[in-house]
Design a protein around this motif. Structure first.
Motif, mmCIF file in Angstrom:
data_model
loop_
_atom_site.group_PDB
_atom_site.id
_atom_site.type_symbol
_atom_site.label_atom_id
_atom_site.label_comp_id
_atom_site.label_asym_id
_atom_site.label_seq_id
_atom_site.Cartn_x
_atom_site.Cartn_y
_atom_site.Cartn_z
ATOM 1 N N ARG A 57 -6.952 0.007 6.427
ATOM 2 C CA ARG A 57 -6.857 0.932 7.545
ATOM 3 C C ARG A 57 -7.974 0.683 8.551
ATOM 4 N NH1 ARG A 57 -6.667 6.702 4.635
ATOM 5 N NH2 ARG A 57 -8.444 5.735 3.585
ATOM 6 N N SER B 195 1.550 5.697 4.479
ATOM 7 C CA SER B 195 0.579 6.569 5.133
ATOM 8 C C SER B 195 1.215 7.914 5.418
ATOM 9 C CB SER B 195 0.113 5.944 6.450
ATOM 10 O OG SER B 195 -0.464 4.692 6.200
ATOM 11 N N TRP C 243 0.524 -3.586 10.368
ATOM 12 C CA TRP C 243 0.750 -2.873 9.118
ATOM 13 C C TRP C 243 1.083 -3.792 7.947
ATOM 14 C CZ3 TRP C 243 -0.741 0.507 12.412
ATOM 15 C CH2 TRP C 243 -1.155 1.760 11.957
ATOM 16 N N THR D 202 0.828 -1.198 0.000
ATOM 17 C CA THR D 202 0.000 0.000 0.000
ATOM 18 C C THR D 202 0.862 1.248 0.000
ATOM 19 O OG1 THR D 202 -0.060 -0.065 2.401
ATOM 20 C CG2 THR D 202 -1.857 -1.146 1.236
ATOM 21 N N HIS E 105 -2.954 8.944 12.222
ATOM 22 C CA HIS E 105 -1.954 8.584 11.205
ATOM 23 C C HIS E 105 -2.608 8.228 9.877
ATOM 24 C CE1 HIS E 105 0.894 5.907 9.089
ATOM 25 N NE2 HIS E 105 1.827 6.654 9.646
ATOM 26 N N ASP E 106 -3.653 7.402 9.940
ATOM 27 C CA ASP E 106 -4.291 6.929 8.704
ATOM 28 C C ASP E 106 -5.289 7.932 8.141
ATOM 29 O OD1 ASP E 106 -2.849 4.610 8.685
ATOM 30 O OD2 ASP E 106 -4.409 3.365 9.605
ATOM 31 N N TRP E 107 -5.893 8.742 8.981
ATOM 32 C CA TRP E 107 -6.797 9.804 8.543
ATOM 33 C C TRP E 107 -6.320 11.098 9.197
ATOM 34 C CZ3 TRP E 107 -8.798 5.153 10.583
ATOM 35 C CH2 TRP E 107 -9.377 4.301 9.635
ATOM 36 N N ARG F 79 -7.182 -2.201 10.943
ATOM 37 C CA ARG F 79 -6.206 -1.874 11.967
ATOM 38 C C ARG F 79 -6.858 -1.092 13.107
ATOM 39 N NH1 ARG F 79 -2.623 -0.730 7.198
ATOM 40 N NH2 ARG F 79 -3.165 1.478 7.385
ATOM 41 N N ILE G 189 -3.483 5.830 15.747
ATOM 42 C CA ILE G 189 -3.659 5.162 14.446
ATOM 43 C C ILE G 189 -4.623 5.950 13.577
ATOM 44 C CG2 ILE G 189 -4.623 3.090 13.361
ATOM 45 C CD1 ILE G 189 -3.453 1.494 15.714
#
Length: 637
Positions: A182, A16, A177, A13, A234-236, A185, A231
């Protein structure tokens, strides 16, 4: 993830994006740490001002989960991997030096003071040095609220939980990861938090509140929720980050309300309440995560407010303050002269302990924590040995300083080893409790052939009485069984008044309740009028009740005694055994904890207070419809 030179490849992927917070530090976290450590210190200093202040630990957990996960994800985003060994090395630099100093210095001081401070100190040092304190305490049957022995390093249970998290979490992040989703997780970590909170509630339902509180598995929901926030950020990157001025103001208000909610809970959520374990601490974790999310908004007003210099100073030293405050308080209380512990005395002990704690934490931060964190273990030696420089007389000042440091360190270590080797096994209060347990067992063995009734013709016989209590009652059990042959005693260390209705109900249902019930609870936490009313409704008017009040240097003692006296004044079939007033002239016969009888003299005073209450109870004039029915007492007693 990297163990040494090896690397795990990044997933297919797209990498991030990085967290959009400042690189060096996250705004507001030091202020939140200051709030958390203040609550814990106020609770532990024993003034009773904040009966729920222990929840400061449950503010620390989400902060740790959020910060550590943020750092791990930053490292992965920058380098494509997580170097686990270096992460553990950084954690060791951060935590071990200050911890080692606290354990060695406080063990050495305990050896000098001696007595009950040395009870089970070997187990405590083992738990502190291996970060397994919580599990060793569970295996040993220790309780967070137990006041029987002054456990020197009891506060280190939470450090053990965090260290176990630090050991496992980097590996789990690397595995998570490998999953491209996402949502998976994030949902997985939230599910871990929910499972941990549910487990705490289930364990508490089975009367295993110590296991529920100390267990890493049942008390990791705060760490997991903090990690989930990291998390999500980090991802959003825009998660819970207002982008407009009005939004940042509103977000700051929400965060401030969350902090206010935490402070309110610190005043109204006592540790002995079942609701604490069945959702109460989980609510604390949720409020903490909301406060963290709003405090770390870039440019937010809440973060700037929490970064005020006094809060930041406390927050930066919060680790040292947390390490030092409890053992220092125990040591100061241990050297305080035997005798009465009035509220003024308790505040004095708390004030001295607080001053020593702040000084020790400040010195630890400047001389130990910062040098080791910045220069490593070896490079930091020069900071407190002044390097190798000559003064104007040509004397090497660094050599003298180094020799002094080494001498003090060796002497402190020797005293600490002496403390571990001098563990007496049982403290004075604990020895009395064991003697009480033996007396109860002997009395039960004689139950088939009870001794003659007491000389006083109007005094109830022992076989008409059942007593329910805590360690205070256990400590006087030899005298109770001698004065009231045939009495049934059900006393357990650390028992709370909140457990009384269930115990009494089980006795009534089993048809084992006797005409006289002695209730000696209230030492280990606050009590409520509703609990007393429940007990009386369960036993009914045929069982008369003696309430034994509290002698303990605890902030809740005056309030508990007021409730017990007020209720006994109003209800005809309830009397008060004023143990507190009876023991005041002879506090010298109590154990050093000023709670438990230290020998037969103290036990005899307890029996005398109980006997006087029983005589008043049986001397009440009868009412129409039967003897001693429930109702208001006459104005004159």
């Amino acid at each position: 993830m990297r163990w040494s030179k090896a690397r795990l490849p990044m997933t297919a992927t797209v990498a991030s994006p990085r967290v959009s917070t400042p690189r060096d530090r996250l705004a507001g976290l030091d202020g939140l740490r200051a709030v958390a450590v203040t609550l814990v210190v106020v609770f532990h200093l024993g003034t009773g001002v904040m009966p729920g202040g222990y929840l400061g630990v449950d503010i620390f957990f989400p902060i740790s989960g959020f910060l550590i996960t943020t750092l791990l994800l930053r490292e992965r985003a920058e380098h494509g991997t997580i170097d686990v060994l270096k992460f553990w090395q950084r954690r060791a630099r951060r935590l071990l030096p200050a911890l080692a100093v606290v354990v060695l210095v406080c063990c050495a001081a305990a050896f000098v003071v001696g007595g009950d401070l040395l009870v089970e100190i070997g187990r405590q040092v083992l738990g502190a040095s291996t970060f397994s304190y919580n599990w060793l305490a569970i295996a040993d049957g220790a309780s967070y609220l137990d006041s029987t022995t002054p456990e020197l390093f009891r506060n280190l249970w939470s450090l053990a939980v965090e260290e176990q998290f630090y050991l496992v979490w980097p590996l789990l992040v690397a595995l998570l990861w490998l999953v491209p989703s996402r949502w998976f997780r994030f949902a997985f970590v939230v599910a871990v938090a929910v499972a941990s909170a549910v487990l705490m509630g289930v364990l508490a339902m089975d009367s295993a509140s110590t296991r529920a509180y100390y267990g890493t598995d049942s008390h990791s929901f705060g760490l997991a929720l903090g990690a989930a926030l990291a998390i999500a950020r980090h991802d959003w990157p825009g998660f819970a980050v207002p982008h407009t001025r009005r939004g940042r103001i509103a977000g700051g208000g929400v965060g401030l309300l969350a902090i206010a909610g935490l402070v309110v809970l610190a005043f109204v959520m006592p540790a002995e309440s079942p609701a604490t374990y069945q959702g109460g601490l989980a609510r604390v974790a949720v409020l903490s995560v909301v406060a963290i999310a709003m405090a770390t908004v870039p440019g937010g007003l809440l973060g700037r407010g929490l970064d005020a210099r006094p809060l930041r100073w406390i927050g930066q030293r919060s680790y040292g303050i947390y390490l030092w405050h409890w053992p220092v308080f125990v040591l100061v209380a241990g050297v305080w002269p035997a005798g009465g512990r009035s509220p003024a005395t308790q505040w004095t002990i708390a004030g001295i302990a607080l001053a020593v704690t702040l000084l020790a934490a400040a010195l630890s931060y400047s001389l130990v924590e910062l040098p080791v964190r910045r220069q490593g273990f070896r490079g930091s030696l020069g900071v407190f040995t002044m390097q190798w420089r000559r003064d104007r007389w040509g004397v090497r000042r660094g050599a003298w300083a180094r020799a002094t440091v080494v001498t003090v360190a060796l002497a402190t270590t020797a005293l600490a080893v002496g403390a571990v080797a001098s563990d007496p096994g049982d403290g004075l209060a604990e020895a009395r409790i064991r003697a009480g347990q033996a007396a109860i067992a002997a009395a039960e063995a004689r139950a088939a052939a009870p001794e003659p009734a007491a000389a006083e013709p109007t005094l109830p016989r022992g076989d008409q009485m059942i007593a329910i209590g805590d360690s205070v009652m256990l400590a006087v059990a030899p005298e109770l069984t001698a004065a009231f042959p045939g009495i049934s005693i059900d006393a357990v260390v650390s028992r709370q008044m909140s457990s009384a209705p269930a115990i009494v109900k089980a006795l009534v249902e089993a048809k084992q309740m006797r005409p006289f019930l002695v209730l000696g609870l209230g030492t280990n936490g606050g009590i409520s009028l509703d609990t007393l009313q429940q007990v009386k409704r369960i036993v009914g008017h045929r069982t008369q009740v003696v309430l034994v009040n509290v002698q303990a240097p605890r902030g809740w003692t005056p309030g508990n005694n007021d409730i017990l006296r007020g209720y006994s004044d109003r209800v005809r079939t309830v009397e008060l055994a004023d143990w507190h007033a009876a023991i005041q002239p002879r506090l010298d016969v109590l154990a050093r904890d000023q709670i438990h009888a230290g020998g037969p003299v103290g036990g005899g005073i307890y029996v005398d207070a109980l006997t006087a209450a029983l005589l008043r109870l049986v001397s009440q004039p009868e009412l129409e419809g039967g003897p001693h029915e429930s109702g208001d007492k006459p104005a004159e007693r």
